[in-house]
Write an enzyme that holds these catalytic residues in place. Structure first.
Site, PDB file in Angstrom:
ATOM      1  N   ASP A  17       0.853  -1.193   0.000  1.00 34.38           N
ATOM      2  CA  ASP A  17       0.000   0.000   0.000  1.00 34.38           C
ATOM      3  C   ASP A  17       0.885   1.238   0.000  1.00 34.38           C
ATOM      4  OD1 ASP A  17      -2.315  -1.551   0.009  1.00 34.38           O
ATOM      5  OD2 ASP A  17      -2.305  -1.727   2.187  1.00 34.38           O
ATOM      6  N   LYS A  39       0.689  -8.035  -2.334  1.00 31.69           N
ATOM      7  CA  LYS A  39      -0.672  -7.601  -2.671  1.00 31.69           C
ATOM      8  C   LYS A  39      -0.631  -6.177  -3.213  1.00 31.69           C
ATOM      9  CE  LYS A  39      -3.917  -6.485   0.513  1.00 31.69           C
ATOM     10  NZ  LYS A  39      -4.773  -5.335   0.157  1.00 31.69           N
ATOM     11  N   ASP A  66      -5.965  -6.781  -5.238  1.00 27.66           N
ATOM     12  CA  ASP A  66      -7.053  -6.565  -4.270  1.00 27.66           C
ATOM     13  C   ASP A  66      -7.834  -5.312  -4.647  1.00 27.66           C
ATOM     14  OD1 ASP A  66      -8.651  -6.445  -2.015  1.00 27.66           O
ATOM     15  OD2 ASP A  66      -7.083  -5.516  -0.796  1.00 27.66           O
ATOM     16  N   LEU A  67      -8.812  -5.506  -5.531  1.00 23.64           N
ATOM     17  CA  LEU A  67      -9.665  -4.372  -5.920  1.00 23.64           C
ATOM     18  C   LEU A  67     -11.081  -4.525  -5.368  1.00 23.64           C
ATOM     19  CD1 LEU A  67      -8.365  -3.772  -9.557  1.00 23.64           C
ATOM     20  CD2 LEU A  67      -7.735  -2.595  -7.452  1.00 23.64           C
ATOM     21  N   LYS A  68     -11.332  -5.606  -4.659  1.00 22.72           N
ATOM     22  CA  LYS A  68     -12.638  -5.821  -4.000  1.00 22.72           C
ATOM     23  C   LYS A  68     -13.789  -5.414  -4.905  1.00 22.72           C
ATOM     24  CE  LYS A  68     -10.891  -5.288   0.707  1.00 22.72           C
ATOM     25  NZ  LYS A  68      -9.512  -4.880   0.382  1.00 22.72           N
ATOM     26  N   LEU A  69     -13.917  -6.146  -6.012  1.00 26.31           N
ATOM     27  CA  LEU A  69     -14.944  -5.797  -6.994  1.00 26.31           C
ATOM     28  C   LEU A  69     -16.346  -6.018  -6.435  1.00 26.31           C
ATOM     29  CD1 LEU A  69     -13.385  -7.464 -10.172  1.00 26.31           C
ATOM     30  CD2 LEU A  69     -13.053  -5.138  -9.317  1.00 26.31           C
ATOM     31  N   ASP A  71     -20.280  -4.970  -8.259  1.00 22.93           N
ATOM     32  CA  ASP A  71     -21.026  -4.176  -9.243  1.00 22.93           C
ATOM     33  C   ASP A  71     -22.115  -5.097  -9.795  1.00 22.93           C
ATOM     34  OD1 ASP A  71     -21.708  -2.335 -11.412  1.00 22.93           O
ATOM     35  OD2 ASP A  71     -19.673  -1.530 -11.253  1.00 22.93           O
ATOM     36  N   GLY A  73     -23.688  -7.896 -12.142  1.00 26.64           N
ATOM     37  CA  GLY A  73     -23.024  -9.137 -12.518  1.00 26.64           C
ATOM     38  C   GLY A  73     -22.206  -9.037 -13.792  1.00 26.64           C
ATOM     39  N   ASN A  74     -22.768  -8.417 -14.821  1.00 26.11           N
ATOM     40  CA  ASN A  74     -22.076  -8.350 -16.108  1.00 26.11           C
ATOM     41  C   ASN A  74     -20.742  -7.628 -15.972  1.00 26.11           C
ATOM     42  OD1 ASN A  74     -22.229  -8.726 -19.114  1.00 26.11           O
ATOM     43  ND2 ASN A  74     -22.013  -6.505 -19.016  1.00 26.11           N
ATOM     44  N   THR A 121     -12.066  -6.162   8.116  1.00 22.31           N
ATOM     45  CA  THR A 121     -11.480  -6.247   9.460  1.00 22.31           C
ATOM     46  C   THR A 121     -11.446  -4.891  10.168  1.00 22.31           C
ATOM     47  OG1 THR A 121      -9.284  -6.068   8.451  1.00 22.31           O
ATOM     48  CG2 THR A 121     -10.067  -8.285   8.975  1.00 22.31           C
ATOM     49  N   ARG A 182      -1.546  -8.066  13.497  1.00 25.98           N
ATOM     50  CA  ARG A 182      -0.621  -7.154  14.176  1.00 25.98           C
ATOM     51  C   ARG A 182       0.254  -7.937  15.141  1.00 25.98           C
ATOM     52  NH1 ARG A 182      -1.925  -4.414  10.685  1.00 25.98           N
ATOM     53  NH2 ARG A 182      -2.629  -2.249  10.659  1.00 25.98           N
ATOM     54  N   GLN A 191      -7.600  -0.885  12.044  1.00 23.70           N
ATOM     55  CA  GLN A 191      -8.091  -2.271  12.130  1.00 23.70           C
ATOM     56  C   GLN A 191      -8.801  -2.498  13.456  1.00 23.70           C
ATOM     57  OE1 GLN A 191      -8.089  -4.241   9.670  1.00 23.70           O
ATOM     58  NE2 GLN A 191      -6.294  -3.897   8.381  1.00 23.70           N
ATOM     59  N   GLY A 211       0.374  -5.270   6.051  1.00 24.71           N
ATOM     60  CA  GLY A 211       0.826  -4.053   5.375  1.00 24.71           C
ATOM     61  C   GLY A 211       1.729  -3.232   6.260  1.00 24.71           C
ATOM     62  N   ARG A 212       1.122  -2.259   6.988  1.00 21.92           N
ATOM     63  CA  ARG A 212       1.903  -1.258   7.724  1.00 21.92           C
ATOM     64  C   ARG A 212       2.937  -1.814   8.689  1.00 21.92           C
ATOM     65  NH1 ARG A 212      -3.611   1.990   8.603  1.00 21.92           N
ATOM     66  NH2 ARG A 212      -4.278  -0.205   8.475  1.00 21.92           N
TER      67      ARG A 212
HETATM   68  O1  LIG Z   1      -8.984  -7.686   1.195  1.00 21.22           O
HETATM   69  C1  LIG Z   1      -8.079  -7.305   1.957  1.00 21.22           C
HETATM   70  O2  LIG Z   1      -6.911  -7.540   1.702  1.00 21.22           O
HETATM   71  C2  LIG Z   1      -8.485  -6.681   3.229  1.00 21.22           C
HETATM   72  C3  LIG Z   1      -9.703  -7.064   3.756  1.00 21.22           C
HETATM   73  C4  LIG Z   1     -10.040  -6.697   5.059  1.00 21.22           C
HETATM   74  O3  LIG Z   1     -11.100  -7.079   5.583  1.00 21.22           O
HETATM   75  N1  LIG Z   1      -9.166  -5.934   5.767  1.00 21.22           N
HETATM   76  C5  LIG Z   1      -7.986  -5.486   5.234  1.00 21.22           C
HETATM   77  O4  LIG Z   1      -7.238  -4.820   5.944  1.00 21.22           O
HETATM   78  N2  LIG Z   1      -7.649  -5.818   3.943  1.00 21.22           N
HETATM   79  C6  LIG Z   1      -6.410  -5.281   3.334  1.00 21.22           C
HETATM   80  O5  LIG Z   1      -5.289  -5.795   4.047  1.00 21.22           O
HETATM   81  C7  LIG Z   1      -4.277  -4.808   4.184  1.00 21.22           C
HETATM   82  C8  LIG Z   1      -4.018  -4.593   5.648  1.00 21.22           C
HETATM   83  O6  LIG Z   1      -3.053  -3.605   5.815  1.00 21.22           O
HETATM   84  P1  LIG Z   1      -2.463  -3.226   7.237  1.00 21.22           P
HETATM   85  O7  LIG Z   1      -3.613  -2.851   8.126  1.00 21.22           O
HETATM   86  O8  LIG Z   1      -1.577  -2.055   6.924  1.00 21.22           O
HETATM   87  O9  LIG Z   1      -1.720  -4.439   7.726  1.00 21.22           O
HETATM   88  C9  LIG Z   1      -4.782  -3.553   3.467  1.00 21.22           C
HETATM   89  O10 LIG Z   1      -4.207  -3.561   2.174  1.00 21.22           O
HETATM   90  C10 LIG Z   1      -6.281  -3.752   3.365  1.00 21.22           C
HETATM   91  O11 LIG Z   1      -6.800  -3.175   2.181  1.00 21.22           O
END
Ligand SMILES: O=C(O)c1cc(=O)[nH]c(=O)n1[C@@H]1O[C@H](COP(=O)(O)O)[C@@H](O)[C@H]1O
Length: 232
Positions: A17, A39, A66-69, A71, A73-74, A121, A182, A191, A211-212
């Site tokens: 990210d 990711k 990870d674009l979490k689509l 919309d 269906g088509n 989350t 974490r 989170q 991520g972080r």
């Molecule tokens: O689909 C995901 O990856 C995702 C789903 C979810 O419920 N929670 C969630 O934090 N994520 C992703 O997981 C990563 C978590 O990042 P950190 O919180 O920095 O560890 C981010 O890129 C979020 O977009």
């Protein structure tokens, strides 16, 4: 149905990210062989990050888009078909039945594993209530996991706190992928349903997303290695 995580490092997915492809590439270089799976989410994808997919896969690394689509269906079906051509390992959709069925159609026979995001989350019960879901978060996650399995989805994204009930809903062959991880003492940030790497592994998940705690660490390679060590 699911790719088998043969290398233990594949269980750790590092969320890139970051604001630019240049910064993402620099981070991947710094982490080196401490991570094998990355990711690409909104921030990087919308800053030219899809161009990184080929470079990462040419370097032998796995990629999760990870674009979490979500919309009609088509549109979901066509979007998943287009993303499938990129050659990624995972991609995400929100766990709505119509969306999931469309994603499975778009994936075809040999596309990436589709992961269905159940309840983010960053949501606790108050957030779910505010969004109008009149049921406990754990029940909503379990419902969506069952619907994902019915739709033929390859894996579930949830908190590791729900891993045991999700596993019983989806069986052994579908994947459980858990963000909201974490290491003890790390800043939780936005989170809300969090677990440590060790607790997530003990709950029987397949992959954690971090991520972080890695990307914002002064030594991201050491942070990734410490998380891998904790995962056992
Ligand atoms: O689909 C995901 O990856 C995702 C789903 C979810 O419920 N929670 C969630 O934090 N994520 C992703 O997981 C990563 C978590 O990042 P950190 O919180 O920095 O560890 C981010 O890129 C979020 O977009």
């Amino acid at each position: 149905m699911s790719p088998i995580a043969v290398d233990p490092r594949d269980r750790l997915i590092v969320a890139l990210d970051l604001p630019s492809v240049t910064e993402a590439e620099a981070l991947v270089d710094r982490i080196g062989d401490a991570a094998t799976f990355y990711k690409i989410g909104y921030r990087l994808a919308y800053s030219g990050g899809l161009s990184l997919v080929r470079r990462l896969s040419d370097a032998g690394l796995k990629v999760f888009i990870d674009l979490k689509l979500h919309d009609i269906g088509n549109t979901v079906e066509d979007g998943v078909r287009a993303l499938s051509d990129l050659g990624v390992t995972f991609l995400t959709v929100h766990a709505y039945p119509q969306t999931m069925r469309a994603a499975v159609r778009g994936r075809g026979e040999d596309g990436p594993t589709i992961l269905a995001v159940t309840v983010l989350t960053s949501y606790d019960q108050a957030d779910a209530d505010e969004a109008g879901y009149a049921m406990p978060v754990a029940d909503l996650v379990a419902l969506r996991a069952r619907q994902a399995a019915d739709a033929g989805i390859g894996g579930i994204v949830c908190s590791a706190a729900e891993a045991i009930s999700v596993r019983s809903a989806i069986g052994p062959s579908r994947l459980i992928v858990t963000p909201g991880i974490r290491p003890a003492g790390d800043a939780v940030g936005d989170q809300k349903r969090v677990m440590t790497p060790a607790a997530a592994m003990a709950a029987g998940i397949d992959h954690i997303v971090v991520g972080r705690p890695i990307t914002q660490n002064a030594d991201p390679r050491a942070a990734a290695q410490a998380i891998l060590a904790e995962m056992g």
